[in-house]
Design an enzyme around this catalytic site. Structure first.
Site, PDB file in Angstrom:
ATOM      1  NE  ARG A  90      88.279  15.121  48.229  1.00  0.00           N
ATOM      2  CZ  ARG A  90      87.716  14.463  47.218  1.00  0.00           C
ATOM      3  NH1 ARG A  90      86.397  14.355  47.168  1.00  0.00           N
ATOM      4  NH2 ARG A  90      88.448  13.913  46.273  1.00  0.00           N
ATOM      5  CG  ASN A 144      87.922   6.601  51.114  1.00  0.00           C
ATOM      6  OD1 ASN A 144      88.268   5.420  51.080  1.00  0.00           O
ATOM      7  ND2 ASN A 144      87.511   7.260  50.045  1.00  0.00           N
ATOM      8  CB  CYS A 164      87.764   0.132  47.756  1.00  0.00           C
ATOM      9  SG  CYS A 164      88.610   1.407  46.790  1.00  0.00           S
ATOM     10  CG  HIS A 194      92.635   4.181  48.347  1.00  0.00           C
ATOM     11  ND1 HIS A 194      92.180   5.410  48.756  1.00  0.00           N
ATOM     12  CD2 HIS A 194      91.594   3.586  47.719  1.00  0.00           C
ATOM     13  CE1 HIS A 194      90.909   5.549  48.393  1.00  0.00           C
ATOM     14  NE2 HIS A 194      90.539   4.444  47.761  1.00  0.00           N
ATOM     15  CE1 TYR A 241      93.250   7.375  46.129  1.00  0.00           C
ATOM     16  CE2 TYR A 241      92.519   5.483  44.859  1.00  0.00           C
ATOM     17  CZ  TYR A 241      92.250   6.682  45.496  1.00  0.00           C
ATOM     18  OH  TYR A 241      90.978   7.177  45.477  1.00  0.00           O
TER      19      TYR A 241
END
Length: 417
Positions: A90, A144, A164, A194, A241
């Site tokens: 990540r 995700n 989500c 998102h 987002y």
């Protein structure tokens, strides 16, 4: 009923366990299995999970294992919360795109594509093993990028629904601001995972969104890190987002001046795991609230209960479009309110979308189609095409460079590379 959590060694898991314990009348779990290859983390998380159940008087049995096939055997539902490559991967997703002047984020842009490429093959392998062991089991995906992963599962014919926490987070926030119960709030939540907007907030059938914006516009805008003037001009509440799209260059400048979110979370996880090892701890610690995933447990309990108990209630989930948004293909996965029961999730009708939103949704859906093709089939050209199609990239030079960077940072996770 028996539930299995793949990725059960996650520091998120005590949030989920707390929800199972508090909401046992909604979802009566007799057996819960945590599955994770990281035995050291699993031992810590599993021990705390048992203590949480014991403290709240839950009679369910909790066990843990590194054996996926044994863990999912006989499960009525399997919850997926994976992070292939951990926080280290990540951290790369959030940093190398910045070198090209593009947003570095784990679900959006080039970093989001990297995560999809690492994740989709693993999730599909897990799903096939679940189907072999128990073809009637539901798969609830919180992994995700949820939209792409859920589309991969549904395209492969699995019984799956994506989840989500953005919608339930807005529901709880609006309820606090309006001083009403969360269940009194109905959201007109529409878009992709998102990439969503709240176009109406109804209480007792009345749309109170104009009141929310007028009376609480400053607080809402501050939470979104967007100008209040923008929110008022749009007349909707965009998800956080959308900031990556509406304020891309500003976000890039900000991200270049501070540690990555992955670095912050890695430090937090280290402390959380230390706390989980304390035999006196028998509730989720306050620090976990800063880890992310707020209200995930309530959303997961509600969705799993609806699937297994055939309640037919309406929840915001990720499901096949099937004509709901007529400008998208039927096999696109959208995030909207849907009726949920034993046959899965069926989106409720959606008012025609304004071009401002429909255009961006269509663009990102095209990218998600190409991203899934790249995840399933591999190849540099497919990665390049997906990046070129993404509205945050869209230039040949950027797409070429980002393709090379993505492959260089992810070769160990991509068999074809």
């Amino acid at each position: 009923m028996k539930l299995a959590v793949v990725g059960g060694g996650s520091t998120y898991t005590p949030e989920l366990i707390d929800g199972f314990a508090r909401l046992r009348d909604v979802l009566p779990v007799a057996e819960l299995v945590l599955i994770d290859p990281a035995a050291d983390r699993l031992e810590l998380v599993g021990g705390l999970a048992r203590r949480i159940f014991a403290r709240q008087g839950h009679p369910g049995r909790i066990s843990w294992t590194g054996d996926l096939d044994a863990g999912v055997d006989g499960a009525d539902a399997v919850l997926l919360q994976l992070r292939i490559g951990g926080q280290a991967a990540r951290n790369q997703d959030e940093t190398w795109p910045l070198e090209c002047g593009c947003v570095g984020q784990e679900t959006t842009g080039a970093g989001g594509l990297a995560k999809a490429l690492r994740t989709v093959p693993v999730v599909l392998d897990i799903a096939e093993r679940v189907r072999h062991r128990n073809p009637d089991a539901w798969i609830v995906d919180f992994t995700n990028p949820v939209g792409i992963v859920t589309r991969a599962l549904l395209t492969a014919g699995h019984k799956a629904v994506g989840l989500c926490n953005v919608a339930i987070g807005f529901q709880r926030k609006f309820a606090r601001l309006l001083d009403v119960a969360p269940d009194d709030i109905q959201l007109e939540h529409v878009g992709l995972n998102h990439l969503t907007w709240e176009r109406a907030v109804r209480v007792g059938g009345e749309d109170v969104l104009p009141k929310l914006l007028a009376e609480h516009g400053d607080a809402l805008a501050a939470d979104l890190h967007m100008p209040r003037t923008l929110v008022e001009r749009l007349g909707v509440v965009p998800s956080y987002y959308l900031r990556y799209y509406y304020q891309h260059d500003e976000v890039v400048r900000e991200l270049r001046t501070k540690p990555s979110r992955a670095a912050e979370v890695a430090a937090m996880e280290k402390e959380l795991l230390r706390m989980y090892g304390d035999p006196a701890l028998d509730e989720k610690p306050e620090l976990l609230g800063k880890r992310g995933g707020a209200f995930y447990s309530e959303a997961a309990v509600a969705l799993t209960s609806s699937l297994l108990r055939d309640t037919g209630d309406v929840q915001v989930v990720n499901a096949l479009n099937n004509g709901t948004l007529p400008f998208l293909p039927d096999d696109a996965v959208i995030e909207v309110p849907a009726t949920v029961g034993a046959r899965g999730a069926v989106p409720v009708p959606v008012r025609p979308l304004e071009p401002l939103y429909a255009g961006l949704i269509a663009n990102v859906t095209a990218y998600e189609h190409l991203a899934l093709e790249a995840a399933l089939k591999g190849g540099r050209d497919r990665v390049f095409e997906a990046l070129l199609a993404h509205p945050l990239i869209g230039q040949i030079a950027y797409a070429d460079r980002l393709t090379d960077e993505l492959l260089a940072h992810n070769r160990e996770h991509l068999a074809w590379a």
